[in-house]
Design a protein around this motif. Structure first.
Motif, PDB file in Angstrom:
ATOM      1  N   ALA A 189      19.244 -18.589 -10.885  1.00 55.85           N
ATOM      2  CA  ALA A 189      20.472 -18.677 -11.499  1.00 55.85           C
ATOM      3  C   ALA A 189      20.347 -18.194 -13.068  1.00 55.85           C
ATOM      4  O   ALA A 189      21.180 -17.299 -13.523  1.00 55.85           O
ATOM      5  CB  ALA A 189      21.205 -20.013 -11.472  1.00 55.85           C
ATOM      6  N   LEU A 190      19.301 -18.712 -13.711  1.00 57.33           N
ATOM      7  CA  LEU A 190      19.126 -18.194 -15.043  1.00 57.33           C
ATOM      8  C   LEU A 190      18.544 -16.754 -15.058  1.00 57.33           C
ATOM      9  O   LEU A 190      19.081 -16.031 -16.113  1.00 57.33           O
ATOM     10  CB  LEU A 190      17.948 -19.017 -15.809  1.00 57.33           C
ATOM     11  N   GLY A 191      17.894 -16.231 -14.217  1.00 52.59           N
ATOM     12  CA  GLY A 191      17.547 -14.930 -14.186  1.00 52.59           C
ATOM     13  C   GLY A 191      18.580 -14.042 -14.100  1.00 52.59           C
ATOM     14  O   GLY A 191      18.988 -12.830 -14.613  1.00 52.59           O
ATOM     15  N   ARG A 192      19.577 -14.498 -13.030  1.00 46.84           N
ATOM     16  CA  ARG A 192      20.932 -13.775 -12.986  1.00 46.84           C
ATOM     17  C   ARG A 192      21.781 -13.700 -14.215  1.00 46.84           C
ATOM     18  O   ARG A 192      22.269 -12.675 -14.404  1.00 46.84           O
ATOM     19  CB  ARG A 192      21.910 -14.331 -11.562  1.00 46.84           C
ATOM     20  N   LEU A 193      22.017 -14.925 -14.748  1.00 46.27           N
ATOM     21  CA  LEU A 193      22.601 -14.876 -16.313  1.00 46.27           C
ATOM     22  C   LEU A 193      21.926 -13.947 -17.044  1.00 46.27           C
ATOM     23  O   LEU A 193      22.692 -13.388 -17.800  1.00 46.27           O
ATOM     24  CB  LEU A 193      22.879 -16.201 -16.556  1.00 46.27           C
ATOM     25  N   ARG A 194      20.760 -14.038 -17.004  1.00 42.00           N
ATOM     26  CA  ARG A 194      20.032 -13.266 -18.132  1.00 42.00           C
ATOM     27  C   ARG A 194      20.231 -11.715 -17.805  1.00 42.00           C
ATOM     28  O   ARG A 194      20.441 -10.992 -18.783  1.00 42.00           O
ATOM     29  CB  ARG A 194      18.568 -13.398 -18.051  1.00 42.00           C
ATOM     30  N   SER A 195      20.097 -11.214 -16.627  1.00 42.40           N
ATOM     31  CA  SER A 195      20.543  -9.855 -16.119  1.00 42.40           C
ATOM     32  C   SER A 195      21.922  -9.291 -16.456  1.00 42.40           C
ATOM     33  O   SER A 195      21.905  -8.063 -16.830  1.00 42.40           O
ATOM     34  CB  SER A 195      20.132  -9.672 -14.746  1.00 42.40           C
ATOM     35  N   GLU A 196      22.729 -10.345 -16.611  1.00 47.37           N
ATOM     36  CA  GLU A 196      23.990  -9.816 -16.886  1.00 47.37           C
ATOM     37  C   GLU A 196      24.473  -9.997 -18.253  1.00 47.37           C
ATOM     38  O   GLU A 196      25.401  -9.739 -18.905  1.00 47.37           O
ATOM     39  CB  GLU A 196      25.099 -10.825 -16.168  1.00 47.37           C
ATOM     40  N   GLY A 197      23.220 -10.322 -19.223  1.00 47.72           N
ATOM     41  CA  GLY A 197      23.559 -10.360 -20.658  1.00 47.72           C
ATOM     42  C   GLY A 197      24.233 -11.466 -21.420  1.00 47.72           C
ATOM     43  O   GLY A 197      24.787 -11.402 -22.437  1.00 47.72           O
ATOM     44  N   ILE A 198      24.125 -12.282 -20.556  1.00 46.87           N
ATOM     45  CA  ILE A 198      24.944 -13.799 -20.610  1.00 46.87           C
ATOM     46  C   ILE A 198      24.000 -14.586 -21.551  1.00 46.87           C
ATOM     47  O   ILE A 198      24.639 -15.339 -22.749  1.00 46.87           O
ATOM     48  CB  ILE A 198      25.751 -14.436 -19.657  1.00 46.87           C
ATOM     49  N   ILE A 199      22.699 -14.655 -21.060  1.00 43.63           N
ATOM     50  CA  ILE A 199      21.825 -15.500 -22.026  1.00 43.63           C
ATOM     51  C   ILE A 199      20.710 -15.036 -22.106  1.00 43.63           C
ATOM     52  O   ILE A 199      20.287 -13.836 -21.617  1.00 43.63           O
ATOM     53  CB  ILE A 199      21.778 -16.911 -21.136  1.00 43.63           C
ATOM     54  N   ASP A 200      19.537 -15.380 -22.880  1.00 41.48           N
ATOM     55  CA  ASP A 200      18.398 -15.198 -22.960  1.00 41.48           C
ATOM     56  C   ASP A 200      17.472 -16.490 -22.928  1.00 41.48           C
ATOM     57  O   ASP A 200      17.866 -17.586 -23.085  1.00 41.48           O
ATOM     58  CB  ASP A 200      18.019 -14.482 -24.318  1.00 41.48           C
ATOM     59  N   VAL A 201      16.404 -16.268 -22.366  1.00 49.13           N
ATOM     60  CA  VAL A 201      15.437 -17.421 -21.821  1.00 49.13           C
ATOM     61  C   VAL A 201      14.080 -17.105 -22.304  1.00 49.13           C
ATOM     62  O   VAL A 201      13.601 -16.217 -22.215  1.00 49.13           O
ATOM     63  CB  VAL A 201      15.452 -17.506 -20.335  1.00 49.13           C
ATOM     64  N   SER A 202      13.635 -18.327 -23.327  1.00 52.60           N
ATOM     65  CA  SER A 202      12.393 -18.300 -23.644  1.00 52.60           C
ATOM     66  C   SER A 202      11.814 -19.567 -23.387  1.00 52.60           C
ATOM     67  O   SER A 202      12.598 -20.610 -22.920  1.00 52.60           O
ATOM     68  CB  SER A 202      12.299 -18.134 -25.250  1.00 52.60           C
ATOM     69  N   LYS A 203      10.526 -19.944 -23.552  1.00 60.43           N
ATOM     70  CA  LYS A 203       9.715 -21.122 -23.355  1.00 60.43           C
ATOM     71  C   LYS A 203      10.540 -22.424 -23.925  1.00 60.43           C
ATOM     72  O   LYS A 203      10.552 -22.596 -25.298  1.00 60.43           O
ATOM     73  CB  LYS A 203       8.456 -21.021 -23.934  1.00 60.43           C
ATOM     74  N   GLY A 204      10.803 -23.331 -23.194  1.00 62.24           N
ATOM     75  CA  GLY A 204      11.629 -24.585 -23.580  1.00 62.24           C
ATOM     76  C   GLY A 204      13.344 -24.440 -24.129  1.00 62.24           C
ATOM     77  O   GLY A 204      13.603 -25.472 -24.613  1.00 62.24           O
ATOM     78  N   GLN A 205      13.686 -23.084 -23.932  1.00 64.27           N
ATOM     79  CA  GLN A 205      15.040 -23.028 -24.735  1.00 64.27           C
ATOM     80  C   GLN A 205      15.730 -21.754 -24.071  1.00 64.27           C
ATOM     81  O   GLN A 205      15.296 -21.119 -23.635  1.00 64.27           O
ATOM     82  CB  GLN A 205      15.046 -22.931 -26.143  1.00 64.27           C
ATOM     83  N   VAL A 206      17.280 -22.092 -23.985  1.00 67.85           N
ATOM     84  CA  VAL A 206      18.081 -20.796 -23.528  1.00 67.85           C
ATOM     85  C   VAL A 206      18.849 -20.417 -24.795  1.00 67.85           C
ATOM     86  O   VAL A 206      19.495 -21.440 -25.314  1.00 67.85           O
ATOM     87  CB  VAL A 206      18.844 -21.245 -22.366  1.00 67.85           C
ATOM     88  N   VAL A 207      19.214 -19.300 -24.914  1.00 72.90           N
ATOM     89  CA  VAL A 207      20.076 -18.884 -26.005  1.00 72.90           C
ATOM     90  C   VAL A 207      21.329 -18.261 -25.453  1.00 72.90           C
ATOM     91  O   VAL A 207      21.085 -17.442 -24.513  1.00 72.90           O
ATOM     92  CB  VAL A 207      19.456 -17.981 -26.843  1.00 72.90           C
ATOM     93  N   ILE A 208      22.471 -18.739 -25.626  1.00 76.42           N
ATOM     94  CA  ILE A 208      23.708 -18.345 -25.226  1.00 76.42           C
ATOM     95  C   ILE A 208      24.142 -16.980 -26.021  1.00 76.42           C
ATOM     96  O   ILE A 208      24.338 -17.192 -27.222  1.00 76.42           O
ATOM     97  CB  ILE A 208      24.946 -19.281 -25.166  1.00 76.42           C
ATOM     98  N   LEU A 209      24.101 -15.730 -25.356  1.00 77.93           N
ATOM     99  CA  LEU A 209      24.561 -14.443 -25.942  1.00 77.93           C
ATOM    100  C   LEU A 209      25.871 -14.304 -26.002  1.00 77.93           C
ATOM    101  O   LEU A 209      26.517 -13.662 -26.778  1.00 77.93           O
ATOM    102  CB  LEU A 209      23.711 -13.454 -25.451  1.00 77.93           C
ATOM    103  N   ASP A 210      26.614 -14.547 -24.640  1.00 71.67           N
ATOM    104  CA  ASP A 210      28.022 -14.336 -24.549  1.00 71.67           C
ATOM    105  C   ASP A 210      28.644 -15.682 -24.218  1.00 71.67           C
ATOM    106  O   ASP A 210      28.594 -16.153 -23.278  1.00 71.67           O
ATOM    107  CB  ASP A 210      28.170 -13.333 -23.482  1.00 71.67           C
ATOM    108  N   PRO A 211      29.355 -16.405 -25.316  1.00 69.49           N
ATOM    109  CA  PRO A 211      29.934 -17.701 -24.980  1.00 69.49           C
ATOM    110  C   PRO A 211      31.228 -17.676 -24.283  1.00 69.49           C
ATOM    111  O   PRO A 211      31.567 -18.786 -23.703  1.00 69.49           O
ATOM    112  CB  PRO A 211      30.017 -18.225 -26.519  1.00 69.49           C
ATOM    113  N   ASP A 212      31.774 -16.607 -24.017  1.00 74.77           N
ATOM    114  CA  ASP A 212      32.961 -16.626 -23.332  1.00 74.77           C
ATOM    115  C   ASP A 212      33.064 -15.561 -22.257  1.00 74.77           C
ATOM    116  O   ASP A 212      33.962 -14.587 -22.017  1.00 74.77           O
ATOM    117  CB  ASP A 212      34.139 -16.339 -24.354  1.00 74.77           C
ATOM    118  N   PRO A 213      32.137 -15.574 -21.236  1.00 71.68           N
ATOM    119  CA  PRO A 213      32.345 -14.694 -20.151  1.00 71.68           C
ATOM    120  C   PRO A 213      33.312 -15.169 -19.168  1.00 71.68           C
ATOM    121  O   PRO A 213      33.771 -16.300 -19.214  1.00 71.68           O
ATOM    122  CB  PRO A 213      31.033 -14.686 -19.431  1.00 71.68           C
TER     123      PRO A 213
END
Length: 231
Positions: A189-213
């Motif tokens: 699920a994280l991978g799909r959200l990342r591929s859609e440009g909604i989040i970015d994932v790094s070690k130990g954290q998730v960054v929300i790129l689009d807060p209102d999809p």
């Protein structure tokens, strides 16, 4: 320096909406400013609060402790938002703990002052509006928990958990436990959200790129793939 001058952005706080300018300033100036350099408990679960807290800078975490000691993060409260208003008005105990993050500044308003402002119908309306918005959020979470895709449920949880910089410090195992699913499912699920440009994932954290999809679009790809597979 008076609070209304030191924290002018709080004049736009939801709990003060549509009040006369002098009443907004009076409310802020009658509060006590507090800065918490380190994490600090503001409100204790099962204890009647002494008033409400209005966040000026930083963040307050709302955490529920269960009967077996398990802790559930319910919400992050940011600048312009309040905690403790319903409990201090009802004179009932807090339903969760409220803890500050480091370097958080708050305005504390004693219950007696809150009651003075409750003589104004607009202030009563504002308190009800704050409460309604929280109910709407809780209902949305419950609806997605029962009927939403994993991507929708995951994204809504990430929004609840994110800090003031749109970051969530949690790993896949922690997210899987929160959502009640496998770590592998969360990774997909994280991978799909990342591929859609909604989040970015790094070690130990998730960054929300689009807060209102669009929530309707979250997980659409996985649902379509499942339908094709069944077809």
């Amino acid at each position: 320096m008076k609070n209304a001058v030191a924290f002018p952005h709080l004049l736009r706080a939801r709990i003060l909406s549509d009040l006369p300018a002098e009443d907004k300033a009076d409310f802020l100036n009658r509060c006590e400013a507090r800065t918490c350099e380190f994490p600090e408990v503001l409100l204790e679960q099962d204890v009647v609060p002494p008033g409400l807290f209005l966040v000026a800078h930083g963040r307050v975490d709302v955490v529920l402790t269960g009967e077996r000691g398990e802790q559930t993060l319910l919400a992050h409260i940011g600048p312009g938002e309040t905690v403790g208003e319903i409990e201090c008005i009802s004179r009932e105990t807090c339903i969760a703990w409220c803890r500050t993050q480091p370097l958080t500044t708050l305005l504390f308003c004693p219950t007696a002052v809150v009651y003075e402002f409750l003589r104004t119908p607009v202030f009563i309306r504002n308190v009800a509006s704050v409460f309604r918005s929280r109910m709407a959020h809780d209902n949305a979470v419950k609806a997605l928990d029962q009927h939403g895709s994993l991507e929708q449920r995951l994204f809504l949880r990430l929004l609840t958990m994110c800090d003031g910089r749109d970051r969530v410090r949690a790993n896949q195992a922690e997210l899987a436990e929160i959502l009640g699913c496998s770590r592998q499912s969360v990774n997909k699920a994280l991978g799909r959200l990342r591929s859609e440009g909604i989040i970015d994932v790094s070690k130990g954290q998730v960054v929300i790129l689009d807060p209102d999809p669009s929530l309707d679009e979250l997980g659409a790809g996985s649902r379509d793939a499942a339908l094709l597979k069944r077809g």
